[in-house]
Motif scaffolding. Structure first.
Motif, PDB file in Angstrom:
ATOM      1  N   TRP A   1       5.341  29.239  60.592  1.00  0.00           N
ATOM      2  CA  TRP A   1       5.581  28.554  61.857  1.00  0.00           C
ATOM      3  C   TRP A   1       6.568  27.424  61.611  1.00  0.00           C
ATOM      4  O   TRP A   1       6.854  27.075  60.466  1.00  0.00           O
ATOM      5  N   PHE A   2       7.095  26.868  62.685  1.00  0.00           N
ATOM      6  CA  PHE A   2       7.967  25.704  62.510  1.00  0.00           C
ATOM      7  C   PHE A   2       7.853  24.764  63.700  1.00  0.00           C
ATOM      8  O   PHE A   2       7.444  25.168  64.787  1.00  0.00           O
ATOM      9  N   GLN A   3       8.217  23.510  63.463  1.00  0.00           N
ATOM     10  CA  GLN A   3       8.230  22.508  64.531  1.00  0.00           C
ATOM     11  C   GLN A   3       9.471  22.718  65.392  1.00  0.00           C
ATOM     12  O   GLN A   3      10.567  22.976  64.881  1.00  0.00           O
ATOM     13  N   ALA A   4       9.301  22.596  66.691  1.00  0.00           N
ATOM     14  CA  ALA A   4      10.382  22.893  67.628  1.00  0.00           C
ATOM     15  C   ALA A   4      11.564  21.952  67.473  1.00  0.00           C
ATOM     16  O   ALA A   4      12.679  22.292  67.895  1.00  0.00           O
ATOM     17  N   ASP A   5      11.357  20.777  66.890  1.00  0.00           N
ATOM     18  CA  ASP A   5      12.456  19.826  66.748  1.00  0.00           C
ATOM     19  C   ASP A   5      13.048  19.813  65.334  1.00  0.00           C
ATOM     20  O   ASP A   5      13.733  18.871  64.952  1.00  0.00           O
ATOM     21  N   ASN A   6      12.788  20.869  64.565  1.00  0.00           N
ATOM     22  CA  ASN A   6      13.362  21.005  63.228  1.00  0.00           C
ATOM     23  C   ASN A   6      14.703  21.729  63.354  1.00  0.00           C
ATOM     24  O   ASN A   6      14.755  22.941  63.590  1.00  0.00           O
ATOM     25  N   LYS A   7      15.808  21.020  63.196  1.00  0.00           N
ATOM     26  CA  LYS A   7      17.136  21.602  63.405  1.00  0.00           C
ATOM     27  C   LYS A   7      17.398  22.798  62.503  1.00  0.00           C
ATOM     28  O   LYS A   7      17.974  23.806  62.935  1.00  0.00           O
ATOM     29  N   PHE A   8      16.987  22.690  61.244  1.00  0.00           N
ATOM     30  CA  PHE A   8      17.300  23.748  60.296  1.00  0.00           C
ATOM     31  C   PHE A   8      16.522  25.028  60.613  1.00  0.00           C
ATOM     32  O   PHE A   8      17.054  26.136  60.519  1.00  0.00           O
ATOM     33  N   ARG A   9      15.265  24.865  61.005  1.00  0.00           N
ATOM     34  CA  ARG A   9      14.472  26.034  61.405  1.00  0.00           C
ATOM     35  C   ARG A   9      15.035  26.655  62.689  1.00  0.00           C
ATOM     36  O   ARG A   9      15.032  27.874  62.854  1.00  0.00           O
ATOM     37  N   LEU A  10      15.494  25.836  63.599  1.00  0.00           N
ATOM     38  CA  LEU A  10      16.110  26.360  64.827  1.00  0.00           C
ATOM     39  C   LEU A  10      17.367  27.154  64.495  1.00  0.00           C
ATOM     40  O   LEU A  10      17.637  28.192  65.114  1.00  0.00           O
ATOM     41  N   ASN A  11      18.151  26.691  63.528  1.00  0.00           N
ATOM     42  CA  ASN A  11      19.345  27.423  63.116  1.00  0.00           C
ATOM     43  C   ASN A  11      18.977  28.820  62.624  1.00  0.00           C
ATOM     44  O   ASN A  11      19.610  29.819  62.985  1.00  0.00           O
TER      45      ASN A  11
ATOM     46  N   GLN B   1      29.903  27.777  66.124  1.00  0.00           N
ATOM     47  CA  GLN B   1      29.089  26.676  65.621  1.00  0.00           C
ATOM     48  C   GLN B   1      29.009  25.535  66.626  1.00  0.00           C
ATOM     49  O   GLN B   1      27.943  24.957  66.852  1.00  0.00           O
ATOM     50  N   ASN B   2      30.143  25.181  67.241  1.00  0.00           N
ATOM     51  CA  ASN B   2      30.147  24.078  68.208  1.00  0.00           C
ATOM     52  C   ASN B   2      29.286  24.393  69.426  1.00  0.00           C
ATOM     53  O   ASN B   2      28.546  23.537  69.925  1.00  0.00           O
ATOM     54  N   ALA B   3      29.408  25.637  69.931  1.00  0.00           N
ATOM     55  CA  ALA B   3      28.625  26.028  71.111  1.00  0.00           C
ATOM     56  C   ALA B   3      27.132  25.994  70.791  1.00  0.00           C
ATOM     57  O   ALA B   3      26.315  25.536  71.609  1.00  0.00           O
ATOM     58  N   TRP B   4      26.766  26.488  69.607  1.00  0.00           N
ATOM     59  CA  TRP B   4      25.356  26.500  69.231  1.00  0.00           C
ATOM     60  C   TRP B   4      24.815  25.075  69.073  1.00  0.00           C
ATOM     61  O   TRP B   4      23.738  24.749  69.583  1.00  0.00           O
ATOM     62  N   GLU B   5      25.540  24.223  68.371  1.00  0.00           N
ATOM     63  CA  GLU B   5      25.049  22.871  68.136  1.00  0.00           C
ATOM     64  C   GLU B   5      24.911  22.096  69.446  1.00  0.00           C
ATOM     65  O   GLU B   5      23.988  21.293  69.619  1.00  0.00           O
ATOM     66  N   THR B   6      25.811  22.355  70.381  1.00  0.00           N
ATOM     67  CA  THR B   6      25.704  21.710  71.690  1.00  0.00           C
ATOM     68  C   THR B   6      24.427  22.141  72.408  1.00  0.00           C
ATOM     69  O   THR B   6      23.682  21.322  72.956  1.00  0.00           O
ATOM     70  N   ALA B   7      24.158  23.452  72.409  1.00  0.00           N
ATOM     71  CA  ALA B   7      22.962  23.983  73.067  1.00  0.00           C
ATOM     72  C   ALA B   7      21.697  23.508  72.361  1.00  0.00           C
ATOM     73  O   ALA B   7      20.717  23.113  73.016  1.00  0.00           O
ATOM     74  N   ARG B   8      21.716  23.559  71.043  1.00  0.00           N
ATOM     75  CA  ARG B   8      20.535  23.134  70.275  1.00  0.00           C
ATOM     76  C   ARG B   8      20.218  21.657  70.504  1.00  0.00           C
ATOM     77  O   ARG B   8      19.062  21.289  70.740  1.00  0.00           O
ATOM     78  N   ASP B   9      21.246  20.809  70.456  1.00  0.00           N
ATOM     79  CA  ASP B   9      21.017  19.374  70.611  1.00  0.00           C
ATOM     80  C   ASP B   9      20.566  19.034  72.031  1.00  0.00           C
ATOM     81  O   ASP B   9      19.770  18.105  72.238  1.00  0.00           O
ATOM     82  N   ARG B  10      21.068  19.774  73.022  1.00  0.00           N
ATOM     83  CA  ARG B  10      20.602  19.566  74.396  1.00  0.00           C
ATOM     84  C   ARG B  10      19.114  19.910  74.500  1.00  0.00           C
ATOM     85  O   ARG B  10      18.335  19.207  75.158  1.00  0.00           O
ATOM     86  N   PHE B  11      18.709  20.992  73.854  1.00  0.00           N
ATOM     87  CA  PHE B  11      17.299  21.389  73.812  1.00  0.00           C
ATOM     88  C   PHE B  11      16.448  20.297  73.182  1.00  0.00           C
ATOM     89  O   PHE B  11      15.388  19.929  73.712  1.00  0.00           O
ATOM     90  N   LEU B  12      16.906  19.746  72.075  1.00  0.00           N
ATOM     91  CA  LEU B  12      16.157  18.693  71.392  1.00  0.00           C
ATOM     92  C   LEU B  12      16.066  17.435  72.254  1.00  0.00           C
ATOM     93  O   LEU B  12      15.033  16.758  72.265  1.00  0.00           O
TER      94      LEU B  12
END
Length: 262
Positions: free
Chosen positions: A219-229, A246-257
């Motif tokens: 399992w992983f914590q939802a706010d773990n960036k590396f696990r989300l990657n 990479q830019n599109a993903w990081e933008t979406a991931r950071d918005r989620f966080l």
């Protein structure tokens, strides 16, 4: 979705149509349009993948019901056997390709899960359209929930037992573990050998999971960036998605966080 998975789903749809036809009108004739369409597609599928072999069990079964003469008919038992074999063929050929997502969660956590669904859309999971149902099933999201008038538990049971290759996401919070219905879903997912991912909402401790499911699964914590990657890369492989930049993903991931942090 994997193209071959789409092909075999079309064959399963034809099998379902034949079964409905037989239940309504009796046995189906070899010259019937539904049966002819099934024969054409199953022949092309098996031949294209070099599966027309006597040592291949599904082919042995399907070839028994590949009628050519007008003296034969397909009855309900035979049509059901055809469908069962095609479903087994799907599971054996494409165990690592998926077509839908089921999010097990507590409705009290719908804002968090809504943020997760938007992240899944950004990764490439198709949004529902007027012509296409949602690939995501989630009882609290307007774009993915159960249609008006449907029975909640019956629909969930149907989703758990369908032939779809479904990936299950379990969104853990304190609210989740207070719900017997959620715990029943989790138990059913594990008992049926489904592929699942446990995700812990921010602030929820993994020590609270206890002996709910197999502890070998990670399992992983939802706010773990590396696990989300890693999660994003897994979904791209499982659903045959084109990789985000990479830019599109990081933008979406950071918005989620950011949404989770609120």
């Amino acid at each position: 979705m994997n193209n071959m998975l789409s092909e075999i789903n079309e064959i399963l749809d034809l099998c379902d149509a034949m079964i409905r036809y037989i239940k309504e009108r009796g046995e189906i004739q070899p010259g019937n349009g539904l049966y002819q369409a099934y024969k054409t597609q199953i022949y092309a599928f098996l031949k294209g993948r070099k599966l027309m072999r006597e040592d291949f069990a599904p082919y042995q079964v399907l070839s028994q019901f590949y009628y050519r003469g007008a003296n034969y008919t397909v009855n309900l038992n035979e049509a059901q056997m055809i469908r069962k074999t095609v479903a087994e063929l799907k599971h054996s050929l494409f165990p690592n390709y998926f077509e839908s997502i089921f999010i097990s969660h507590r409705e009290k956590d719908q804002r968090q899960v809504g943020a997760l669904i938007e992240l899944l859309y950004c990764i490439g999971i198709p949004r529902p359209t007027a012509a296409r149902q949602s690939c995501i099933f989630c009882t609290s999201h307007p774009a993915t929930y159960i249609a008006n008038g449907e029975r909640n538990m019956e629909e969930i049971r149907s989703r758990l037992t369908s032939d779809n290759h479904t990936f299950y996401i379990l969104w853990y919070t304190d609210h989740y573990f207070e719900s017997q219905a959620c715990l029943n879903e989790a138990g059913a997912i594990w008992a049926m050998g489904k592929k699942y991912q446990e995700i812990l909402a921010p602030g929820f401790s993994g020590s609270k999971i206890g002996g709910l499911l197999d502890k070998q699964a990670v399992w992983f914590q939802a706010d773990n960036k590396f696990r989300l990657n890693t999660f994003k890369e897994q979904l791209e492989s499982m659903f045959c998605l084109e990789s985000l930049s990479q830019n599109a993903w990081e933008t979406a991931r950071d918005r989620f966080l950011e949404q989770l942090a609120k």
